[in-house]
Design an enzyme around this catalytic site. Structure first.
Site, mmCIF file in Angstrom:
data_model
loop_
_atom_site.group_PDB
_atom_site.id
_atom_site.type_symbol
_atom_site.label_atom_id
_atom_site.label_comp_id
_atom_site.label_asym_id
_atom_site.label_seq_id
_atom_site.Cartn_x
_atom_site.Cartn_y
_atom_site.Cartn_z
ATOM 1 N N GLY A 1 5.302 -1.218 2.910
ATOM 2 C CA GLY A 1 4.349 -0.022 2.800
ATOM 3 C C GLY A 1 5.342 1.451 2.245
ATOM 4 O O GLY A 1 5.923 1.412 3.137
ATOM 5 N N HIS B 1 0.736 -1.207 0.348
ATOM 6 C CA HIS B 1 0.071 0.439 0.088
ATOM 7 C C HIS B 1 0.727 1.142 -0.294
ATOM 8 O O HIS B 1 1.920 0.985 0.776
ATOM 9 C CB HIS B 1 -1.144 -0.023 1.301
ATOM 10 C CG HIS B 1 0.041 -0.328 2.212
ATOM 11 N ND1 HIS B 1 0.554 1.339 3.644
ATOM 12 C CD2 HIS B 1 -0.173 -1.005 3.538
ATOM 13 C CE1 HIS B 1 0.808 1.070 3.950
ATOM 14 N NE2 HIS B 1 1.133 -0.453 4.115
ATOM 15 N N ASP B 2 0.164 2.332 -0.093
ATOM 16 C CA ASP B 2 0.547 3.705 -0.973
ATOM 17 C C ASP B 2 1.866 3.023 -0.569
ATOM 18 O O ASP B 2 3.176 4.997 -1.244
ATOM 19 C CB ASP B 2 0.928 4.109 0.965
ATOM 20 C CG ASP B 2 -0.551 4.327 1.179
ATOM 21 O OD1 ASP B 2 -1.658 5.024 1.197
ATOM 22 O OD2 ASP B 2 -1.398 3.455 2.681
#
Length: 337
Positions: free
Chosen positions: A201, A183-184
């Site tokens: 992440g 994520h991200d």
């Protein structure tokens, strides 16, 4: 009775398979290198489930046992191989290809967007919910992918962990088998991730980087442009631009000289980078002058301080020591002996 039914069904299945292969061979796009030939009409195999609200472009071909959700949007010339699936608010640009078993998108708030000419490999899972415990059910989450990327078999890429951020992948990247992008993360352009490259992440990867196989990158690390990460490395701090790191706890191993040559850096630039690198990381007496003083010395050097590549490397190093950054990978202290 079941045996009799089986005998009856076999000719039917055989006829259906033959009919499908004939129709598929005429309807699916023929790929020659980077060129696509598509018909103006789309082909959808009768065993596939396509929601009536889905938007299907011209020349799209959908093989057997595929699923296309209600909010999906497919650009012209897209190709779905058997048992590939598109869920949620997902948009594919023109000429994207989903190989067998690929899953793109998720029935979550937010969106997954692909540009054009992307290939999603066999059993890859892209644009699904993140594995961050901070994610709250119902929050919007996003994944944006550029153009001309190839994601090979069993790659996994997750959406952002919160509505104010997004996972971003640029253009012309090759992500080899079983890689993971969490994520991200922010991935630039023209990167090559070898098999089993694992990004936690919020990792930022700039442009033209190259990872060898089976590496792990800690969350929030920054990987500078034109850098190289050796196989089996565990990267827990930033990798400066143009550098090469390796090791179970990755340490600086010098400049990525071969990568710089391949990218067209001239002799003067490479020589200047080597001189600057040695002054910063390989001083004759590391105890005489501190690290900060060595950086300042190179910045103020009449020759090195005016070479754009050197300035870019210096800025990359300084940025790594800013607030909320992780610093750079360790480097060896050399002596004159």
């Amino acid at each position: 009775m079941s045996f009799l039914l089986l005998k009856v069904r076999r000719p039917c299945l055989s006829s259906l398979s033959t009919l499908f292969l004939r129709r598929l061979s005429t309807a699916l796009p023929h790929v020659y290198g980077d060129k696509y030939e598509t018909s103006s009409s789309s082909f959808i195999h009768p065993t596939s489930i396509v929601h009536p609200n889905a938007i299907i472009g011209q020349g799209v071909s959908v093989g057997p046992f595929c699923t296309i959700g209600s909010a999906a949007k497919l650009g012209d010339g897209c190709l779905l191989y058997p048992s590939s699936h598109i869920f949620g608010n997902t948009e594919l640009g023109d000429h994207c290809i989903l190989m067998t078993g690929a899953v793109v998108g998720d029935d979550l708030p937010g969106q997954t967007v692909f540009g054009c000419n992307n290939i999603i490999g066999h059993h890859a899972v892209v644009g699904v919910k993140c594995q961050d415990m901070k994610y709250k059910s119902g929050d919007e989450c996003f994944l944006d992918v550029g153009n001309n990327n190839e994601f090979r078999e069993h790659v996994s890429i997750h959406r952002s962990s919160k509505s104010g951020d997004r996972t971003v992948i640029g253009d012309n990247n090759l992500i080899m088998g079983s890689c993971h992008i969490a994520h991200d993360c922010k991935i630039g352009n023209y990167n090559i991730f070898a098999n089993n490259t694992l990004l936690a992440g919020h990792v930022v990867v700039e442009d033209y980087t190259h990872t060898a196989g089976a590496i792990v990158i800690h969350q929030f690390c920054h990987i500078g442009s034109h850098s190289f990460i050796g196989g089996g490395s565990v990267v827990s701090q930033d990798v400066p631009k143009y550098s090469m790191v390796a090791g179970e706890r990755a340490v600086l191993r010098g400049l990525n000289l071969e990568g710089l040559r391949r990218r067209g850096f001239n002799v003067t630039e490479i020589k200047s980078l080597r001189t600057a690198y040695r002054k910063i990381f390989m001083p004759v007496d590391a105890h005489a002058v501190g690290f900060e003083e060595r950086l300042t010395e190179v910045e103020q050097d009449e020759e090195l301080g005016h070479i754009p590549a050197v300035c870019s490397m210096l800025q990359s190093i300084r940025d790594s020591f800013a607030e909320n950054r992780r610093g750079i990978c360790r480097f060896r202290q050399w002596s004159g002996s």
